[in-house]
Design a protein around this motif. Structure first.
Motif, PDB file in Angstrom:
ATOM      1  N   TRP A 293       0.840  -1.207   0.000  1.00  0.00           N
ATOM      2  CA  TRP A 293       0.000   0.000   0.000  1.00  0.00           C
ATOM      3  C   TRP A 293       0.871   1.251   0.000  1.00  0.00           C
ATOM      4  O   TRP A 293       0.591   2.208  -0.735  1.00  0.00           O
ATOM      5  N   ILE A 294       1.931   1.265   0.806  1.00  0.00           N
ATOM      6  CA  ILE A 294       2.823   2.420   0.860  1.00  0.00           C
ATOM      7  C   ILE A 294       3.445   2.665  -0.511  1.00  0.00           C
ATOM      8  O   ILE A 294       3.519   3.819  -0.984  1.00  0.00           O
ATOM      9  N   ASP A 295       3.880   1.585  -1.172  1.00  0.00           N
ATOM     10  CA  ASP A 295       4.483   1.724  -2.506  1.00  0.00           C
ATOM     11  C   ASP A 295       3.482   2.310  -3.497  1.00  0.00           C
ATOM     12  O   ASP A 295       3.833   3.170  -4.314  1.00  0.00           O
ATOM     13  N   LEU A 296       2.242   1.842  -3.439  1.00  0.00           N
ATOM     14  CA  LEU A 296       1.211   2.344  -4.360  1.00  0.00           C
ATOM     15  C   LEU A 296       0.900   3.807  -4.060  1.00  0.00           C
ATOM     16  O   LEU A 296       0.826   4.643  -4.968  1.00  0.00           O
ATOM     17  N   ARG A 297       0.746   4.122  -2.784  1.00  0.00           N
ATOM     18  CA  ARG A 297       0.374   5.481  -2.377  1.00  0.00           C
ATOM     19  C   ARG A 297       1.443   6.492  -2.747  1.00  0.00           C
ATOM     20  O   ARG A 297       1.146   7.612  -3.186  1.00  0.00           O
ATOM     21  N   ASP A 298       2.711   6.121  -2.564  1.00  0.00           N
ATOM     22  CA  ASP A 298       3.806   7.083  -2.697  1.00  0.00           C
ATOM     23  C   ASP A 298       4.477   7.065  -4.064  1.00  0.00           C
ATOM     24  O   ASP A 298       5.458   7.798  -4.275  1.00  0.00           O
ATOM     25  N   ALA A 299       3.991   6.258  -5.005  1.00  0.00           N
ATOM     26  CA  ALA A 299       4.599   6.218  -6.334  1.00  0.00           C
ATOM     27  C   ALA A 299       4.466   7.586  -7.003  1.00  0.00           C
ATOM     28  O   ALA A 299       3.580   8.384  -6.682  1.00  0.00           O
ATOM     29  N   SER A 300       5.358   7.882  -7.928  1.00  0.00           N
ATOM     30  CA  SER A 300       5.348   9.175  -8.607  1.00  0.00           C
ATOM     31  C   SER A 300       4.034   9.388  -9.351  1.00  0.00           C
ATOM     32  O   SER A 300       3.332   8.436  -9.709  1.00  0.00           O
ATOM     33  N   SER A 301       3.710  10.641  -9.575  1.00  0.00           N
ATOM     34  CA  SER A 301       2.405  10.984 -10.149  1.00  0.00           C
ATOM     35  C   SER A 301       2.202  10.425 -11.547  1.00  0.00           C
ATOM     36  O   SER A 301       1.064  10.211 -11.979  1.00  0.00           O
ATOM     37  N   ASP A 302       3.291  10.179 -12.278  1.00  0.00           N
ATOM     38  CA  ASP A 302       3.140   9.652 -13.639  1.00  0.00           C
ATOM     39  C   ASP A 302       3.208   8.132 -13.686  1.00  0.00           C
ATOM     40  O   ASP A 302       3.166   7.532 -14.759  1.00  0.00           O
ATOM     41  N   ALA A 303       3.297   7.492 -12.518  1.00  0.00           N
ATOM     42  CA  ALA A 303       3.355   6.031 -12.472  1.00  0.00           C
ATOM     43  C   ALA A 303       1.951   5.439 -12.441  1.00  0.00           C
ATOM     44  O   ALA A 303       0.965   6.139 -12.177  1.00  0.00           O
TER      45      ALA A 303
END
Length: 442
Positions: A293-303
């Motif tokens: 969840w942290i990885d999904l939430r904090d991924a860059s805006s263009d990811a």
């Protein structure tokens, strides 16, 4: 649950008061002590009280030779009490935990047999609750798990109720002896390689020798933790209300939440709210897996990050998180031209399309975006399809399955996107229903 020291039948009746108007009371009857006492209590009460129709269900797992005699024993007990019995044979799948596989098979059968407004009763008691709490504590369970077994929960089309959770095993044994009841002693209950049996025979006696009220105290703790979980659920509903916002792609029928309100919460409240939301959709991840969840939430805006869970995937796109499962995870394949555009066209793993208004002239075909497509717009000339989808903030997971209407190599319409979905001067639009009414989501 009521904890008065009144006699057992009266306590049972009080615990079952909310379900007195059910269509049917069914008892999960293994033939063991607990369910034998429950069956006898209810059959006796039915002679003096106006109760729902009573019947019993015996699940035959077929795991040991001695169990082949149990259905006949259960039948004779039910015949003596005048209670109809249904015997259901199940197949237990092999796996790491035979206990869990047998339980899953048993509850799948219960679900299939419990109809609307039925109540299925099981005989778990206070000692079972204490063992459950200790077992889950040793496995590192959270507040929900440490709440133990609930007094009630949905099963099939009805409710599963445990009316003996405030009764000790000693009380059940005393009742059985007083009424000269006979019950089955399952040999597997002595096998201490099973975790619950080990706790029952090796751990609990040591605890109760030092603390005689240990089981009652642990069961009481489970009640407190279940209350705490209720408060966490209420908090989750408050937090989710901020994230369940109206959006223009609600017609997809895909469960989704707005990311920004979630991300503004503390990490603990995010996990609480998201876990509450996901619980109806998938088996929840363990504590270590929440890093996804942290990885999904904090991924860059263009990811376009994806968190893969047991029964589907959580995607992030267009400022929201989306739950995808079943057909949404299968790549749609179109196999034919649209030969009769006046009729609805069913799409493999992708619902169906139809025209609203007039029907454009053939030949027509439906296809999906491959990349590089260009669309001619009357007021804007040639426009790259990717840019048009970006302008409308179409979620990433939809882009490869949006039906495109072609005549030859020319794109005539993109289904469901206003301004791109048809030719207003010709009086038609292309409508896409992503799933048929009977498909639904997992």
């Amino acid at each position: 649950m009521n904890s008065s020291k009144s006699d057992l039948p009266s306590r049972l009746l009080l615990n079952l008061e909310p379900w007195r108007h059910a269509a049917h009371w069914r008892i999960a009857f293994s033939g063991g002590l607990d369910s034998t006492v429950l069956l006898h209590l209810l059959a006796t009460l039915a002679n003096a009280e106006s109760l729902p129709a009573l019947s019993a269900i015996h699940i035959h797992h077929g795991l040991q030779a001695t169990a082949d005699a149990w259905p006949q024993h259960c039948q004779s007990v039910c015949d003596a009490l005048g209670v109809p019995l249904q015997v259901k044979r199940v197949t237990v799948k092999g796996g790491a935990s035979l206990e869990r596989a047998a339980r899953d098979a048993r509850y799948a059968a219960f679900s299939s047999l419990t109809q609307t407004n039925d109540v299925l009763m099981t005989g778990q008691h206070r000692d079972d609750q204490a063992e459950t709490l200790l077992f889950r504590l040793l496995r590192g369970a959270g507040v929900r798990g440490l709440g133990g077994m609930p007094q009630q929960r949905p099963v099939g089309q009805g409710a599963l109720v445990r009316p003996l959770l405030d009764v000790s095993r000693a009380e059940l044994e005393s009742y059985a002896q007083a009424h000269q009841l006979h019950w089955i002693e399952d040999p597997s209950n002595q096998d201490r390689q099973f975790s619950r049996n080990y706790l029952r025979h090796q751990v609990m006696p040591v605890l109760t020798e030092r603390w005689p009220q240990a089981q009652a105290s642990m069961a009481r703790t489970a009640v407190h933790l279940r209350e705490a979980q209720g408060l966490l659920d209420e908090l989750a509903q408050i937090d989710l209300a901020q994230a369940q916002t109206v959006h223009e792609f609600a017609w997809l029928g895909v469960p989704s939440l707005e990311l920004a309100p979630l991300a503004a919460l503390s990490d603990a409240r995010q996990r609480n709210a998201l876990g509450h939301w996901l619980e109806a959709l998938t088996r929840l991840p363990d504590a270590d897996h929440w890093s996804g969840w942290i990885d999904l939430r904090d991924a860059s805006s263009d990811a376009s990050p994806i968190w893969r869970l047991a029964d589907g995937e959580l995607h992030r796109s267009a400022g929201r998180v989306w739950w995808l499962s079943g057909r949404w995870l299968r790549t749609p394949v179109i196999g034919a031209d649209w030969q009769t555009p006046a009729a609805t066209l069913r799409l493999a793993d992708n619902g169906r399309v139809m025209f609203h208004g007039q029907t454009p002239s053939a030949p027509l075909r439906i296809a999906y975006r491959q990349g590089g497509e260009v669309m001619q717009l009357a007021e804007r000339g040639s426009r790259d399809l990717k840019r048009l989808l970006n302008e409308r903030a179409v979620p990433g997971f939809v882009r490869g399955r949006l039906p495109l209407l072609f005549r030859g190599e020319e794109i005539l319409a993109v289904a469901n996107l206003p301004g791109l979905d048809g030719q207003m001067d010709e009086g038609w639009t292309l409508h896409w229903q992503p799933t048929d009414e009977d498909q639904g989501l997992s």
